[in-house]
Design a protein around this motif. Structure first.
Motif, PDB file in Angstrom:
ATOM      1  N   ASN A 283       0.068  18.210 -17.803  1.00  0.00           N
ATOM      2  CA  ASN A 283       0.130  19.662 -17.588  1.00  0.00           C
ATOM      3  C   ASN A 283       1.491  20.223 -17.965  1.00  0.00           C
ATOM      4  O   ASN A 283       1.594  21.309 -18.519  1.00  0.00           O
ATOM      5  CB  ASN A 283      -0.155  20.010 -16.126  1.00  0.00           C
ATOM      6  CG  ASN A 283      -1.621  19.910 -15.784  1.00  0.00           C
ATOM      7  OD1 ASN A 283      -2.477  19.824 -16.657  1.00  0.00           O
ATOM      8  ND2 ASN A 283      -1.917  19.896 -14.497  1.00  0.00           N
ATOM      9  N   ILE A 284       2.542  19.494 -17.646  1.00  0.00           N
ATOM     10  CA  ILE A 284       3.902  19.970 -17.891  1.00  0.00           C
ATOM     11  C   ILE A 284       4.392  19.562 -19.279  1.00  0.00           C
ATOM     12  O   ILE A 284       5.133  20.296 -19.929  1.00  0.00           O
ATOM     13  CB  ILE A 284       4.868  19.434 -16.800  1.00  0.00           C
ATOM     14  CG1 ILE A 284       4.365  19.794 -15.395  1.00  0.00           C
ATOM     15  CG2 ILE A 284       6.277  19.955 -17.021  1.00  0.00           C
ATOM     16  CD1 ILE A 284       4.252  21.270 -15.108  1.00  0.00           C
ATOM     17  N   PHE A 285       3.943  18.391 -19.734  1.00  0.00           N
ATOM     18  CA  PHE A 285       4.384  17.844 -21.026  1.00  0.00           C
ATOM     19  C   PHE A 285       3.155  17.500 -21.883  1.00  0.00           C
ATOM     20  O   PHE A 285       2.838  16.321 -22.079  1.00  0.00           O
ATOM     21  CB  PHE A 285       5.250  16.598 -20.809  1.00  0.00           C
ATOM     22  CG  PHE A 285       6.402  16.829 -19.865  1.00  0.00           C
ATOM     23  CD1 PHE A 285       7.537  17.507 -20.288  1.00  0.00           C
ATOM     24  CD2 PHE A 285       6.342  16.393 -18.547  1.00  0.00           C
ATOM     25  CE1 PHE A 285       8.593  17.736 -19.419  1.00  0.00           C
ATOM     26  CE2 PHE A 285       7.395  16.611 -17.671  1.00  0.00           C
ATOM     27  CZ  PHE A 285       8.526  17.294 -18.109  1.00  0.00           C
ATOM     28  N   PRO A 286       2.432  18.527 -22.378  1.00  0.00           N
ATOM     29  CA  PRO A 286       1.173  18.276 -23.083  1.00  0.00           C
ATOM     30  C   PRO A 286       1.312  17.508 -24.402  1.00  0.00           C
ATOM     31  O   PRO A 286       0.331  16.917 -24.863  1.00  0.00           O
ATOM     32  CB  PRO A 286       0.598  19.674 -23.310  1.00  0.00           C
ATOM     33  CG  PRO A 286       1.772  20.587 -23.233  1.00  0.00           C
ATOM     34  CD  PRO A 286       2.737  19.948 -22.282  1.00  0.00           C
ATOM     35  N   THR A 287       2.491  17.483 -24.989  1.00  0.00           N
ATOM     36  CA  THR A 287       2.653  16.766 -26.264  1.00  0.00           C
ATOM     37  C   THR A 287       3.122  15.326 -26.062  1.00  0.00           C
ATOM     38  O   THR A 287       3.317  14.606 -27.042  1.00  0.00           O
ATOM     39  CB  THR A 287       3.661  17.493 -27.185  1.00  0.00           C
ATOM     40  OG1 THR A 287       4.944  17.527 -26.534  1.00  0.00           O
ATOM     41  CG2 THR A 287       3.202  18.909 -27.505  1.00  0.00           C
ATOM     42  N   ALA A 288       3.280  14.924 -24.816  1.00  0.00           N
ATOM     43  CA  ALA A 288       3.768  13.563 -24.530  1.00  0.00           C
ATOM     44  C   ALA A 288       2.687  12.526 -24.819  1.00  0.00           C
ATOM     45  O   ALA A 288       1.504  12.753 -24.583  1.00  0.00           O
ATOM     46  CB  ALA A 288       4.213  13.458 -23.081  1.00  0.00           C
ATOM     47  N   ASP A 289       3.132  11.394 -25.339  1.00  0.00           N
ATOM     48  CA  ASP A 289       2.273  10.214 -25.444  1.00  0.00           C
ATOM     49  C   ASP A 289       2.355   9.539 -24.091  1.00  0.00           C
ATOM     50  O   ASP A 289       3.425   9.051 -23.704  1.00  0.00           O
ATOM     51  CB  ASP A 289       2.765   9.269 -26.539  1.00  0.00           C
ATOM     52  CG  ASP A 289       2.604   9.864 -27.927  1.00  0.00           C
ATOM     53  OD1 ASP A 289       1.611  10.575 -28.154  1.00  0.00           O
ATOM     54  OD2 ASP A 289       3.486   9.617 -28.770  1.00  0.00           O
ATOM     55  N   ILE A 290       1.238   9.500 -23.370  1.00  0.00           N
ATOM     56  CA  ILE A 290       1.229   9.002 -21.999  1.00  0.00           C
ATOM     57  C   ILE A 290       0.502   7.663 -21.940  1.00  0.00           C
ATOM     58  O   ILE A 290      -0.570   7.505 -22.523  1.00  0.00           O
ATOM     59  CB  ILE A 290       0.565  10.019 -21.051  1.00  0.00           C
ATOM     60  CG1 ILE A 290       1.330  11.350 -21.105  1.00  0.00           C
ATOM     61  CG2 ILE A 290       0.504   9.481 -19.629  1.00  0.00           C
ATOM     62  CD1 ILE A 290       0.652  12.485 -20.379  1.00  0.00           C
ATOM     63  N   ALA A 291       1.097   6.725 -21.235  1.00  0.00           N
ATOM     64  CA  ALA A 291       0.494   5.403 -21.066  1.00  0.00           C
ATOM     65  C   ALA A 291       0.512   5.039 -19.590  1.00  0.00           C
ATOM     66  O   ALA A 291       1.446   5.370 -18.855  1.00  0.00           O
ATOM     67  CB  ALA A 291       1.255   4.362 -21.872  1.00  0.00           C
ATOM     68  N   GLU A 292      -0.533   4.343 -19.173  1.00  0.00           N
ATOM     69  CA  GLU A 292      -0.621   3.864 -17.801  1.00  0.00           C
ATOM     70  C   GLU A 292      -0.131   2.426 -17.764  1.00  0.00           C
ATOM     71  O   GLU A 292      -0.558   1.597 -18.557  1.00  0.00           O
ATOM     72  CB  GLU A 292      -2.085   3.939 -17.364  1.00  0.00           C
ATOM     73  CG  GLU A 292      -2.358   3.407 -16.002  1.00  0.00           C
ATOM     74  CD  GLU A 292      -3.845   3.388 -15.687  1.00  0.00           C
ATOM     75  OE1 GLU A 292      -4.214   2.636 -14.772  1.00  0.00           O
ATOM     76  OE2 GLU A 292      -4.624   4.093 -16.347  1.00  0.00           O
ATOM     77  N   GLU A 293       0.800   2.174 -16.879  1.00  0.00           N
ATOM     78  CA  GLU A 293       1.282   0.818 -16.664  1.00  0.00           C
ATOM     79  C   GLU A 293       1.055   0.493 -15.201  1.00  0.00           C
ATOM     80  O   GLU A 293       0.731   1.370 -14.411  1.00  0.00           O
ATOM     81  CB  GLU A 293       2.765   0.710 -17.037  1.00  0.00           C
ATOM     82  CG  GLU A 293       3.014   0.942 -18.510  1.00  0.00           C
ATOM     83  CD  GLU A 293       4.472   0.754 -18.906  1.00  0.00           C
ATOM     84  OE1 GLU A 293       5.268   0.303 -18.071  1.00  0.00           O
ATOM     85  OE2 GLU A 293       4.791   1.071 -20.058  1.00  0.00           O
ATOM     86  N   PHE A 294       1.212  -0.753 -14.833  1.00  0.00           N
ATOM     87  CA  PHE A 294       0.963  -1.140 -13.455  1.00  0.00           C
ATOM     88  C   PHE A 294       1.863  -0.358 -12.506  1.00  0.00           C
ATOM     89  O   PHE A 294       3.085  -0.477 -12.560  1.00  0.00           O
ATOM     90  CB  PHE A 294       1.186  -2.650 -13.267  1.00  0.00           C
ATOM     91  CG  PHE A 294       0.860  -3.107 -11.881  1.00  0.00           C
ATOM     92  CD1 PHE A 294      -0.464  -3.225 -11.461  1.00  0.00           C
ATOM     93  CD2 PHE A 294       1.870  -3.380 -10.974  1.00  0.00           C
ATOM     94  CE1 PHE A 294      -0.769  -3.621 -10.174  1.00  0.00           C
ATOM     95  CE2 PHE A 294       1.572  -3.778  -9.680  1.00  0.00           C
ATOM     96  CZ  PHE A 294       0.247  -3.894  -9.284  1.00  0.00           C
TER      97      PHE A 294
END
Length: 137
Positions: free
Chosen positions: A30-41
């Motif tokens: 929502n705040i950083f829509p252009t970010a590449d987001i990854a889920e880590e443990f």
């Protein structure tokens, strides 16, 4: 007038057992829509190279002075950092986390500015104000 900005934005947010990972991802997006987001443990990580939407939110919420204060207070060389509350971010709002840490953890953001200078980039995303209105630096 088109400026070229070279910045690296690192975003991290813990995901606690009581949280739904997708909601934390949504808060960051929502705040950083252009970010590449990854889920880590146990956490969500993001990387971006622009803060345009974040800047729009700062303008819309009229919190430019607050933002500038946070950026310059947490400056180290060509880098500044700040923390945001997750719940506000989930609701598309910027709320800086200051003082006591939030019980759900925070979205931690670290911005390294290559070009132009850190001051010029801060002026770009959160310009100085006069009587609450942005002024041209």
């Amino acid at each position: 007038m088109s400026e070229v900005y070279r910045v690296d934005v690192e975003i991290t947010a813990p995901v606690y057992d009581t949280e739904v990972t997708s909601r934390v991802i949504d808060a960051v997006a929502n705040i950083f829509p252009t970010a590449d987001i990854a889920e880590e443990f146990g956490e969500v990580r993001g990387e971006a190279h622009a803060l345009d939407h974040f800047s729009d939110l700062l303008h819309r919420q009229e919190i430019l002075d607050t933002a500038r204060g946070e950026f310059f207070a947490n400056r180290e060389g060509d880098t500044f950092s700040f923390a945001l509350k997750k719940q506000a971010a989930f609701e598309d709002r910027v709320n800086f986390s200051v003082g006591e840490p939030d019980e759900l953890g925070e979205i931690s953001v670290r911005v390294r500015v290559d070009e132009p200078t850190l001051e010029e980039y801060v002026d770009h995303i959160a310009p100085p104000t006069e009587d609450g209105r942005p002024v041209d630096a």
